[in-house]
Scaffold this active site. Structure first.
Site, PDB file in Angstrom:
ATOM      1  N   ARG A 189      30.947  21.061 -20.407  1.00  0.00           N
ATOM      2  CA  ARG A 189      30.277  22.197 -19.759  1.00  0.00           C
ATOM      3  C   ARG A 189      30.757  22.337 -18.322  1.00  0.00           C
ATOM      4  NH1 ARG A 189      30.039  24.765 -23.517  1.00  0.00           N
ATOM      5  NH2 ARG A 189      31.133  23.006 -24.393  1.00  0.00           N
ATOM      6  N   GLN A 209      31.888  19.839 -31.733  1.00  0.00           N
ATOM      7  CA  GLN A 209      30.654  20.244 -31.064  1.00  0.00           C
ATOM      8  C   GLN A 209      29.513  20.468 -32.046  1.00  0.00           C
ATOM      9  OE1 GLN A 209      30.963  22.936 -27.559  1.00  0.00           O
ATOM     10  NE2 GLN A 209      33.091  23.121 -28.174  1.00  0.00           N
ATOM     11  N   LYS A 259      37.075  30.703 -27.226  1.00  0.00           N
ATOM     12  CA  LYS A 259      36.681  31.183 -28.557  1.00  0.00           C
ATOM     13  C   LYS A 259      35.682  32.326 -28.438  1.00  0.00           C
ATOM     14  CE  LYS A 259      35.065  27.193 -29.873  1.00  0.00           C
ATOM     15  NZ  LYS A 259      35.416  26.397 -28.671  1.00  0.00           N
ATOM     16  N   THR A 260      34.643  32.071 -27.664  1.00  0.00           N
ATOM     17  CA  THR A 260      33.616  33.102 -27.518  1.00  0.00           C
ATOM     18  C   THR A 260      34.219  34.329 -26.849  1.00  0.00           C
ATOM     19  OG1 THR A 260      31.936  31.393 -27.372  1.00  0.00           O
ATOM     20  CG2 THR A 260      31.301  33.574 -26.614  1.00  0.00           C
ATOM     21  N   ASP A 284      29.802  33.045 -34.235  1.00  0.00           N
ATOM     22  CA  ASP A 284      30.119  32.060 -33.190  1.00  0.00           C
ATOM     23  C   ASP A 284      29.424  30.740 -33.537  1.00  0.00           C
ATOM     24  OD1 ASP A 284      31.157  30.965 -30.908  1.00  0.00           O
ATOM     25  OD2 ASP A 284      30.041  32.217 -29.486  1.00  0.00           O
ATOM     26  N   GLU A 285      29.912  29.635 -33.006  1.00  0.00           N
ATOM     27  CA  GLU A 285      29.319  28.305 -33.232  1.00  0.00           C
ATOM     28  C   GLU A 285      29.168  28.027 -34.735  1.00  0.00           C
ATOM     29  OE1 GLU A 285      28.790  26.412 -30.641  1.00  0.00           O
ATOM     30  OE2 GLU A 285      28.349  27.691 -28.923  1.00  0.00           O
TER      31      GLU A 285
END
Ligand code: ATP
Ligand code: MG
Length: 783
Positions: free
Chosen positions: A630, A277, A59-60, A246-247
């Site tokens: 992660r 998340q 995504k990022t 983002d996020e």
């Protein structure tokens, strides 16, 4: 060129030249590595786009490439892009990544940053519309609290019952919800003894008079300005032609409304996030924002990414299996082409120290290449903890063995404010001559000994050539200080005298003394009254500090240890293992990840479950999901059967999240030779219970015998078993008790939380109740 100087005429001309540039086809090498869905997200430049996808699906990366594409094709200039990230670190990285994609550094992307950073810039331009001057100051928490305290006193409210910190928390919550004082919902009117709204209004007035804002204001003022001034909003809608976020799952209501206003015209908004998340609910984030994107922006292109590029299949499957236990989620499929790799490893330790030791050794082994992996650099490894107090054990261990580490997203343990404050008290107990320590704590917590009083102490000390403590004493004797300040100072000096006596008395347990100091000085209470989100963490750090003391002979020895390890610090350039909280790890990735402290009560956090029930538990589970995802190649989860807290051993059960991990993707590790390993998680623990050292130990067996261990696979009732810590308050005179250092004794009197005890061998002592257990449980206190 600033956005507000812009004119329509200028814009039209500029637009023409932009499209001319856009026509000139430029090479787009950055598109090549993308999968079709990512490419779609990058190329669908106009109109609303939502990328809702699991961890590590790029995504990022897609968002960053989209910025590069906007710039490279000439569709937008750098200052026409509003790109919001979650941290300053993420913003820096994004800028660098865009540069790499384009093959040259990107100049001038003034609107790439966090919500706060962007809003400061905007508000400086429009301060007058919020009744401020453009050079307004941004208050820190201390100033904010001081201001609120004044208002509370002025309103004739008992500050003891209604502390300023609590008000700060409430107002912050309202600001996150985008409520000005007039807009606070009727349902919350009873807050702060029915006076919350009135104080909120008064607080905002005061801020305006001071030409100041707090953090929450940065966004709220800009939101209010956009709502009230159509022309200003119109201007920025024209200017910020492309918006990227983002996020997105962690935006709060105010941020969400702010974005919606800005995107309302052209609707060129691209948001990316993952509902699984969302981990900032406790700070007002609303995962609902991402779920209603399609309603807010009809016709939005919703792009789902399913291929994970980060982790091996076992890691991915373990994380997906865990998060499946959450109810309120969209659910998604994730797959990867990566080789199978290692299973997620699970290991139980006897206690927290052993856990730190093991991870240190493992990190060293991995550097040389082990477990079938290529040699790893320490930069490739991270330890992600639930609570910052967990970091201390790792820091101490790594300093001892010389393993370079860095703490991300916060100071290192011994550099934390509350730890430095507490250490200053300990230093004074050991040596009342320590002027620096005295300066640090003389008015911490607040004792009405402000700059003026402190100056008087300094002058008195200097003119008599004595220490500050002596100077303070002289000042009191000569009545150079009167009123509340004087009585508080007297109390402090008496305290220092007493604590110094305690430090000299070899019969006095230094751990107890430390606890007494923190209590009597009012320092612990100061944080107990503090209602900011950081306060509980600080209290836990203080407990952790007391725990660290237990490994030393006395206070002096401990202070020397800290001075030495702090001196050993090398801020060198070399590779370092990273230590950070799970919250700070959002968006990051590491080949090797350690997830320690998976014990019920610690993770999931008891506090979070107590405060928010099932919702809290689900947020904790999302945090666990963030943690596992992660990891690229190797993920190790660990737990300890015992942790020492305030001189008592607490036995903990493995986290319920461990049971939720799908068995097929987990390997249970135990120390070599003790037990042959096995696939299933739960049965692994069961087998471990039969053979491995932790579960075969007398302490664990005793716990089982006491019927406190949950049968494996059953829902967990009690989380952390606290051996007799809670019951201690209930002692009666005559009760037989046991103390770790003084042995058996009989309670002869009770005062507050302290007991007078006649010890069989050590004589009469006054000890804090928490440090003894009923005599029949003496075996539960390991020597
Ligand atoms: P998170 O949800 O954790 O924020 P994310 O969805 O933002 O994850 P990224 O950080 O963008 O994921 O990407 C994860 C990793 O996968 C990065 O190392 C990135 O470079 C890599 N990656 C992303 N897309 C691709 C692709 N199409 N081909 C190869 N690697 C990719
Ligand atoms: Mg990301």
């Amino acid at each position: 060129m600033s956005p507000i100087d812009d004119t329509d005429a200028f814009e039209a001309a500029e637009r023409a030249s932009l499209s001319a540039r856009a026509m000139a086809a430029r090479p787009m090498p950055y598109l090549e590595g993308l999968n079709p869905a990512q490419r779609q997200a990058v190329e669908a430049l106009d109109g609303p786009v939502l990328m809702l996808a699991g961890a590590g699906t790029g995504k990022t990366k897609a968002l960053t490439t989209r910025i590069a594409h906007l710039l490279n094709t000439g569709v937008a200039r750098p200052n026409e892009i509003l790109a919001v990230t979650f941290t300053n670190k993420a913003a820096r990285e994004m800028k660098e990544r865009v540069g790499r994609l384009m093959g040259h550094t990107v100049e001038g992307m003034p609107w790439l940053g966090t919500f706060h950073a962007i809003c400061v810039k905007l508000l400086r331009r429009h301060a007058e519309l919020a009744g401020l001057k453009s050079n307004f100051t941004i208050l820190d928490t201390d100033d904010q609290i001081r201001l609120m305290k004044q208002l509370i006193v002025a309103a004739n409210i008992d500050e003891k019952r209604w502390p300023a910190r609590q008000l700060a928390g409430i107002i912050d919550h309202w600001k996150n919800r985008a409520w000005t004082p007039e807009q606070v919902s009727a349902a919350e009117a009873s807050a702060f003894n029915n006076r919350g709204v009135e104080l909120y209004a008064a607080y905002q007035d005061r801020l305006r008079n001071l030409n100041a804002v707090d953090f929450g204001d940065l966004l709220l003022h800009m939101l209010t300005i956009f709502q009230a001034h159509e022309d200003v909003l119109a201007q920025y809608r024209r200017w910020f032609r492309y918006i990227l976020v983002d996020e997105y799952q962690d935006t709060n209501v105010a941020q969400y409304m702010w974005l919606r206003l800005l995107a309302g015209g052209h609707k060129n908004i691209c948001c990316v996030g993952d509902d699984d998340q969302s981990i900032y609910g406790w700070r007002g984030a609303e995962v609902g924002n991402i779920l209603r994107f399609e309603k807010d922006f009809p016709g939005a292109e919703v792009i789902r990414l399913e291929q994970n590029y980060r982790s091996t299949p076992h890691i991915l499957a373990a994380a997906s299996g865990l998060i499946a236990a959450n109810k309120g989620r969209l659910g998604k499929t994730l797959w990867t082409e990566a080789d199978e790799g290692e299973k997620v490893r699970l290991i139980g330790h006897w206690d927290g120290e052993e856990e730190a030791r093991w991870i240190g050794e493992e990190a060293e082994a991995l550097q040389g290449g082990s477990r079938g992996l290529d040699p790893k650099s320490l930069d490739d490894m991270a330890i992600l903890v639930r609570a910052s107090h967990q970091m201390r054990a790792f820091e101490d261990r790594f300093l001892t063995i010389g393993l370079p580490y860095r703490v991300i997203g916060g100071p290192r343990f011994y550099e934390r404010m509350e730890i430095r404050d507490a250490m200053a008290y300990f230093r004074l107990a050991v040596s009342p001559d320590d002027d620096l320590a005295f300066e640090r704590i003389v008015n911490t917590p607040k004792r009405g000994l402000g700059d003026k009083a402190q100056q008087k102490i300094q002058v008195m000390a200097r003119s008599n050539g004595v220490t500050l403590v002596e100077g303070a004493r002289l000042l009191l004797e000569t009545q150079g200080l009167t009123g509340k300040g004087a009585s508080e100072l007297r109390k402090l000096l008496q305290g220092i005298g007493r604590w110094h006596g305690g430090a000299l008395d070899s019969a006095q347990s230094h751990v107890e003394l430390a606890e007494i100091i923190l209590e009597e000085s009012g320092y612990t209470e100061h944080w107990q009254n503090d209602k900011t989100p950081e306060a509980p963490g600080r209290l836990e750090n203080l407990k952790e500090l007391v725990k660290a003391l237990e490994e030393f002979e006395n206070l002096q020895g401990f202070l020397e240890h800290v001075a030495l390890i702090m001196d050993n610090e090398t801020e060198g350039e070399g590779a370092k293992i990273s230590i950070m909280t799970l919250h700070a790890a959002k968006g990051l990735e590491f080949p090797v990840v350690f997830l320690p402290g998976w014990e019920d009560g610690l993770f999931p956090s008891q506090r979070s479950m107590d405060e928010s029930g099932l919702k809290g538990l689900e947020e904790e589970r999302r945090l666990a999901y963030v943690g596992i995802t992660r990891a690229e190649e190797l993920c190790t989860i660990s737990f300890a059967a015992n942790r020492r807290v305030y001189g008592q051993w607490q036995s903990a059960l493995p986290s319920r999240f461990i049971d939720e991990l799908p068995e097929a993707h987990v390997e249970v590790l135990t120390p070599p030779g003790l037990y042959g390993g096995g696939g299933a998680v739960s049965s692994g623990i069961e087998q471990a219970a039969a053979g491995a050292n932790v579960y075969n130990s007398p302490g664990w067996k005793r716990l089982q015998a006491r019927g406190q261990q949950r049968p494996v696979g059953q829902p967990r009732e009690s989380r952390t078993i606290t051996i007799d810590v809670e019951a201690v308050a209930a002692y009666e005179s005559g009760a037989r008790v046991f103390h770790q250092k003084f042995g058996y004794g009989t309670v002869t009197g009770i005062e507050g939380d302290k007991l007078d005890i006649a010890f069989d061998k050590a004589g009469r002592k006054n000890v804090v109740a928490r440090f003894v257990v009923p005599a029949e449980n003496a075996d539960d206190v390991p020597s």
